[in-house]
Write a protein that holds these residues in place. Sequence first.
Motif, short mmCIF file in Angstrom:
data_model
loop_
_atom_site.label_atom_id
_atom_site.label_comp_id
_atom_site.label_asym_id
_atom_site.label_seq_id
_atom_site.Cartn_x
_atom_site.Cartn_y
_atom_site.Cartn_z
N PHE A 159 -11.66 2.81 7.94
CA PHE A 159 -12.35 3.65 6.91
C PHE A 159 -11.90 3.42 5.97
CE2 PHE A 159 -13.74 7.21 9.09
CZ PHE A 159 -14.73 6.94 10.04
N LYS A 160 -10.50 1.67 5.70
CA LYS A 160 -10.07 1.82 4.38
C LYS A 160 -9.32 2.65 4.04
CE LYS A 160 -12.37 -2.64 2.84
NZ LYS A 160 -13.20 -2.33 4.15
N ALA A 161 -8.96 3.28 4.90
CA ALA A 161 -7.67 4.76 4.93
C ALA A 161 -6.63 4.89 5.83
CB ALA A 161 -7.98 6.09 5.11
N ASP A 162 -5.30 3.88 5.13
CA ASP A 162 -4.41 4.15 5.35
C ASP A 162 -3.06 4.82 4.89
OD1 ASP A 162 -4.82 1.59 6.93
OD2 ASP A 162 -4.92 0.40 5.44
N GLY A 163 -3.68 5.96 4.36
CA GLY A 163 -2.90 6.94 3.76
C GLY A 163 -3.59 8.71 3.29
N THR A 164 -2.84 9.43 2.96
CA THR A 164 -3.94 9.84 1.92
C THR A 164 -3.82 9.15 1.07
OG1 THR A 164 -2.11 11.96 3.28
CG2 THR A 164 -3.23 12.14 1.40
N ALA A 165 -3.54 8.45 0.01
CA ALA A 165 -3.48 7.76 -0.79
C ALA A 165 -5.01 7.48 -1.32
CB ALA A 165 -2.52 6.80 -1.62
N ASP A 166 -5.05 6.19 0.27
CA ASP A 166 -6.52 5.54 0.31
C ASP A 166 -7.53 6.83 0.27
OD1 ASP A 166 -5.16 3.58 0.09
OD2 ASP A 166 -5.61 3.45 2.49
N ALA A 167 -7.51 8.35 0.94
CA ALA A 167 -8.44 8.74 1.46
C ALA A 167 -8.97 9.27 0.09
CB ALA A 167 -7.68 9.68 3.03
N LEU A 168 -8.05 10.15 -0.48
CA LEU A 168 -8.10 10.33 -2.29
C LEU A 168 -9.16 9.20 -2.95
CD1 LEU A 168 -4.77 12.12 -2.63
CD2 LEU A 168 -7.20 13.55 -1.89
N ILE A 169 -8.26 8.11 -2.73
CA ILE A 169 -9.80 7.23 -3.68
C ILE A 169 -10.82 6.51 -3.11
CG2 ILE A 169 -9.12 4.68 -4.19
CD1 ILE A 169 -5.84 5.49 -4.55
N ASN A 170 -10.89 6.90 -1.89
CA ASN A 170 -12.18 6.46 -1.36
C ASN A 170 -13.43 7.98 -1.67
OD1 ASN A 170 -10.90 4.10 -0.45
ND2 ASN A 170 -10.71 5.39 2.40
N PHE A 171 -12.88 8.72 -1.83
CA PHE A 171 -13.80 9.84 -2.45
C PHE A 171 -13.56 10.24 -3.89
CE2 PHE A 171 -13.09 10.83 1.93
CZ PHE A 171 -14.84 11.65 2.78
N GLY A 172 -12.77 9.33 -4.54
CA GLY A 172 -13.02 9.17 -6.19
C GLY A 172 -12.19 10.40 -6.32
N MET A 173 -11.29 10.95 -5.82
CA MET A 173 -10.28 11.98 -6.35
C MET A 173 -8.97 11.72 -6.67
SD MET A 173 -11.26 14.26 -2.91
CE MET A 173 -10.50 15.79 -3.89
N GLY A 174 -8.48 10.20 -6.53
CA GLY A 174 -7.37 9.73 -6.99
C GLY A 174 -7.55 7.85 -7.10
N GLU A 175 -6.08 8.01 -7.53
CA GLU A 175 -5.66 6.42 -8.35
C GLU A 175 -4.51 6.40 -7.38
OE1 GLU A 175 -6.94 7.27 -12.59
OE2 GLU A 175 -4.87 7.15 -12.60
N ARG A 176 -4.05 4.61 -7.44
CA ARG A 176 -2.92 3.98 -6.81
C ARG A 176 -2.17 4.39 -7.52
NH1 ARG A 176 -3.58 3.31 -3.16
NH2 ARG A 176 -4.73 1.52 -2.07
N ARG A 177 -0.88 4.88 -7.09
CA ARG A 177 0.39 4.56 -7.93
C ARG A 177 1.46 4.10 -6.85
NH1 ARG A 177 1.64 9.80 -10.86
NH2 ARG A 177 0.18 9.44 -12.07
N LEU A 178 2.01 3.06 -7.47
CA LEU A 178 3.32 2.13 -7.07
C LEU A 178 4.28 2.96 -6.71
CD1 LEU A 178 2.81 -1.80 -8.24
CD2 LEU A 178 1.37 -0.35 -6.25
N PHE A 179 5.45 2.73 -5.42
CA PHE A 179 6.19 3.70 -4.93
C PHE A 179 7.04 3.50 -6.28
CE2 PHE A 179 10.89 4.09 -4.14
CZ PHE A 179 10.54 4.76 -2.63
N GLU A 180 7.37 2.61 -6.97
CA GLU A 180 8.36 2.86 -8.45
C GLU A 180 7.55 3.40 -9.71
OE1 GLU A 180 9.17 -1.00 -5.44
OE2 GLU A 180 7.40 -0.12 -6.57
N ASP A 181 6.85 3.82 -9.44
CA ASP A 181 6.25 4.47 -9.89
C ASP A 181 6.05 5.59 -9.76
OD1 ASP A 181 6.21 2.00 -11.85
OD2 ASP A 181 4.45 1.49 -10.85
N LEU A 182 5.75 6.27 -8.54
CA LEU A 182 5.98 7.42 -8.10
C LEU A 182 6.04 8.98 -8.75
CD1 LEU A 182 5.64 6.66 -3.95
CD2 LEU A 182 3.36 7.19 -5.45
N ARG A 183 6.06 9.83 -8.82
CA ARG A 183 6.17 10.91 -9.27
C ARG A 183 5.82 12.31 -8.19
NH1 ARG A 183 2.02 10.78 -14.51
NH2 ARG A 183 2.76 9.04 -15.78
N PRO A 184 6.70 13.47 -8.69
CA PRO A 184 6.58 14.94 -7.53
C PRO A 184 5.74 15.59 -7.67
CG PRO A 184 8.49 14.71 -9.42
CD PRO A 184 7.61 13.06 -9.79
#
Length: 310
Positions: A159-184
């Motif tokens: 499904f091209k879903a290797d994690g929760t971030a991918d899941a949210l992106i796949n459903f139009g509910m998320g964005e990629r954020r690189l590790f160094e840029d992560l926020r709480p």
Amino acid sequence: MIKLILPLLLLTASFASAAPRPAFNLNSLALHDLRGLALPAAPAVTIPLRAEPAPDERYFNAYILKAVDYLRQNYGLQGYDINSILTHDIQYHDQGVIKARRAPLTMCVAAVMEVILTAYDIYARETGDYSPYAYLPRRSFEGLAITDLKGHIWVNHDFKADGTADALINFGMGERRLFEDLRPGDFVNINRTTRTGHAVVFIGFINKTGKMLAKYDSTVVGFKYFSSQGLREAGKGGFDYRYAVFSKFGCPEMPYKRDCNVIYSTSQLYLNTGTMLAPAFWTGQLPQATGEEGETLLNRSLFNGITTDD
């Protein structure tokens, strides 16, 4: 004679200057009158091309963190079990109840889903906006097909879903954020050198003593997270915090429960990272089924729940 006339002329002029001026009459103005008017300069006004939302308004992090606090306080450390889903039944607005399985035990991918559902509830109660429940049907949090968010959160490479971030992106509910840029309040799926993995909510960067850092810098050795992990026994597993340490830094001593051997990678396959958008910014682009995808099968050996200090 001239001496007599000059004072009279001056006196006449002074009376003329002191005479009252006629009242202003807009109808009596002529074009030459307007040309002679001295108008003040117009103030400079900067007009934005479009209204930008405040940085925090675009993302759902604040509600994710409120959900973390709520779940830790009310359902923390109830026990970990790979076969259990949700610590309690969750009302999905007017569409019915998402039933828990073997409550109050739960496991990691289910824990992340419970955080999202709890954030939905807090957001709706605080804002009066129940649109998140209309975006996806209840089934999306129960089924494991390509059209179900749960099927992506459970991790499925097809499904091209290797994690929760991918899941949210796949459903139009998320964005990629690189590790160094992560926020709480962002999401991370980790993989370890021990061939195990985990789904978690990012809380903050840490240094080698476990001290929380305000942002990423050269002293970062890992991060603090929230999820469900540990043992089945209440008090020894379930919703709680851990301190993940990347394998290249070993497993330094710190006064917290550690999760060592985590793989650092710029590949989203091994360190899957991203954020959830606020409902107003969901795109409506959803996965479409072709009938050949099948359903997600949970990788039980990957998500065994065990961390270093369990």
